[in-house]
Motif scaffolding. Structure first.
Motif, PDB file in Angstrom:
ATOM      1  N   PRO A   6      33.327  21.985 -10.790  1.00 52.17           N
ATOM      2  CA  PRO A   6      33.294  21.540 -12.183  1.00 52.17           C
ATOM      3  C   PRO A   6      31.963  21.855 -12.859  1.00 52.17           C
ATOM      4  N   PHE A   7      30.915  22.136 -12.081  1.00 52.77           N
ATOM      5  CA  PHE A   7      29.634  22.527 -12.659  1.00 52.77           C
ATOM      6  C   PHE A   7      29.680  23.968 -13.149  1.00 52.77           C
ATOM      7  N   GLY A   8      30.698  24.735 -12.758  1.00 55.51           N
ATOM      8  CA  GLY A   8      30.773  26.132 -13.127  1.00 55.51           C
ATOM      9  C   GLY A   8      30.063  27.030 -12.141  1.00 55.51           C
ATOM     10  N   GLY A   9      29.471  26.462 -11.114  1.00 50.99           N
ATOM     11  CA  GLY A   9      28.740  27.224 -10.113  1.00 50.99           C
ATOM     12  C   GLY A   9      29.579  27.477  -8.886  1.00 50.99           C
ATOM     13  N   PRO A  11      31.092  26.977  -4.968  1.00 49.08           N
ATOM     14  CA  PRO A  11      31.623  25.761  -4.346  1.00 49.08           C
ATOM     15  C   PRO A  11      30.533  24.835  -3.825  1.00 49.08           C
ATOM     16  N   ALA A  12      29.429  25.378  -3.338  1.00 48.96           N
ATOM     17  CA  ALA A  12      28.268  24.555  -2.978  1.00 48.96           C
ATOM     18  C   ALA A  12      27.035  25.323  -3.428  1.00 48.96           C
ATOM     19  N   PRO A  13      26.051  24.635  -3.970  1.00 45.67           N
ATOM     20  CA  PRO A  13      24.844  25.344  -4.408  1.00 45.67           C
ATOM     21  C   PRO A  13      24.082  25.902  -3.213  1.00 45.67           C
ATOM     22  N   ARG A  14      23.255  26.896  -3.465  1.00 43.66           N
ATOM     23  CA  ARG A  14      22.384  27.424  -2.412  1.00 43.66           C
ATOM     24  C   ARG A  14      21.071  26.663  -2.350  1.00 43.66           C
ATOM     25  N   ALA A  15      20.726  25.955  -3.438  1.00 40.68           N
ATOM     26  CA  ALA A  15      19.519  25.133  -3.458  1.00 40.68           C
ATOM     27  C   ALA A  15      19.740  23.953  -4.390  1.00 40.68           C
ATOM     28  N   VAL A  16      19.175  22.817  -4.022  1.00 36.35           N
ATOM     29  CA  VAL A  16      19.190  21.637  -4.885  1.00 36.35           C
ATOM     30  C   VAL A  16      17.744  21.243  -5.130  1.00 36.35           C
ATOM     31  N   LEU A  17      17.395  21.139  -6.414  1.00 34.79           N
ATOM     32  CA  LEU A  17      16.043  20.806  -6.836  1.00 34.79           C
ATOM     33  C   LEU A  17      16.050  19.386  -7.384  1.00 34.79           C
ATOM     34  N   PHE A  18      15.246  18.532  -6.791  1.00 39.07           N
ATOM     35  CA  PHE A  18      15.237  17.117  -7.138  1.00 39.07           C
ATOM     36  C   PHE A  18      14.000  16.755  -7.941  1.00 39.07           C
ATOM     37  N   GLY A 181      32.410  19.992  -4.221  1.00 40.56           N
ATOM     38  CA  GLY A 181      32.840  20.703  -5.412  1.00 40.56           C
ATOM     39  C   GLY A 181      33.346  19.772  -6.486  1.00 40.56           C
ATOM     40  N   GLU A 182      32.832  18.545  -6.476  1.00 46.54           N
ATOM     41  CA  GLU A 182      33.243  17.550  -7.463  1.00 46.54           C
ATOM     42  C   GLU A 182      31.998  17.026  -8.161  1.00 46.54           C
ATOM     43  N   HIS A 183      32.219  16.208  -9.131  1.00 50.71           N
ATOM     44  CA  HIS A 183      31.123  15.452  -9.730  1.00 50.71           C
ATOM     45  C   HIS A 183      31.673  14.136 -10.233  1.00 50.71           C
TER      46      HIS A 183
END
Length: 196
Positions: A6-9, A11-18, A181-183
């Motif tokens: 649903p983010f348009g990206g 299925p799973a990001p390659r990096a998450v920045l917090f 792959g949800e939010h």
């Protein structure tokens, strides 16, 4: 056909920045004391889930206390080292020491921190997700060309929650949603507006 979340990206990001304060650790304004660092509930488990899947992790943090003369750059380094010891190792740290009126390109909501972290990680920015607790985090993600997930805290303004395209009630739910792959955009408790 490309499968997207649903983010348009992907299925799973390659990096998450917090974001750091209020997202990974309890928000202690202008904290220069490593002994005051306390991880938020679910932070260790959320980060473990990402690392188990080989997803890179980074921190993108405004630290205007340096520009304001409330803390030193060395204090930020010591606090970040404590966060890294408790929750890391993080693959990248991007910190803006500037004040709101300095006109830099790194201070969120500008995209500089997000773009710098993605570049150092070698991950296209569109394959990153930014997770934070205020609207500036989500706006920095948008300006960088990627996706943001808001995890509200008592300092998050109601209008920031209403404007965020993706909202999760807590950090662990946000990460689980990214991996599935949800939010989450519902059932977020109302929080009082932060003082100006």
């Amino acid at each position: 056909m490309t499968v997207t979340t649903p983010f348009g990206g992907p299925p799973a990001p390659r990096a998450v920045l917090f974001d750091r304060d209020g997202t990974l650790v309890e928000d202690v304004p202008y904290n220069g004391d490593p002994e005051r660092v306390r991880p938020v509930a679910g932070a260790r488990e959320a980060l473990a889930l990402l690392r188990e899947r080989g997803i890179r992790t980074g921190v993108v943090s405004n630290q205007s206390g340096v520009a304001r003369g409330l803390i030193r750059a060395a204090d930020v380094v010591r606090v970040n080292a404590r966060v890294d010891a408790l929750l890391g190792p993080f693959d990248d740290w991007a910190v803006c020491p500037h004040g709101p009126d300095d006109g830099c390109s790194c201070r969120k909501p500008a995209p500089g921190l997000v773009l710098a972290a993605a570049g150092r990680l070698g991950v296209p920015v569109e394959n990153c997700v930014v997770v934070g607790d205020i609207g500036a985090d989500i706006e920095a993600a948008r300006r960088a060309g990627t996706y943001g997930v808001l995890v509200p805290t008592p300092v998050t303004r109601p209008e920031e929650i209403a404007a965020a395209p993706h909202v999760a009630p807590d950090l662990l739910t946000a990460v689980r949603g990214l991996l599935a792959g949800e939010h989450a955009t519902a059932a977020v408790p109302a929080v009082p507006g932060r003082p100006l």
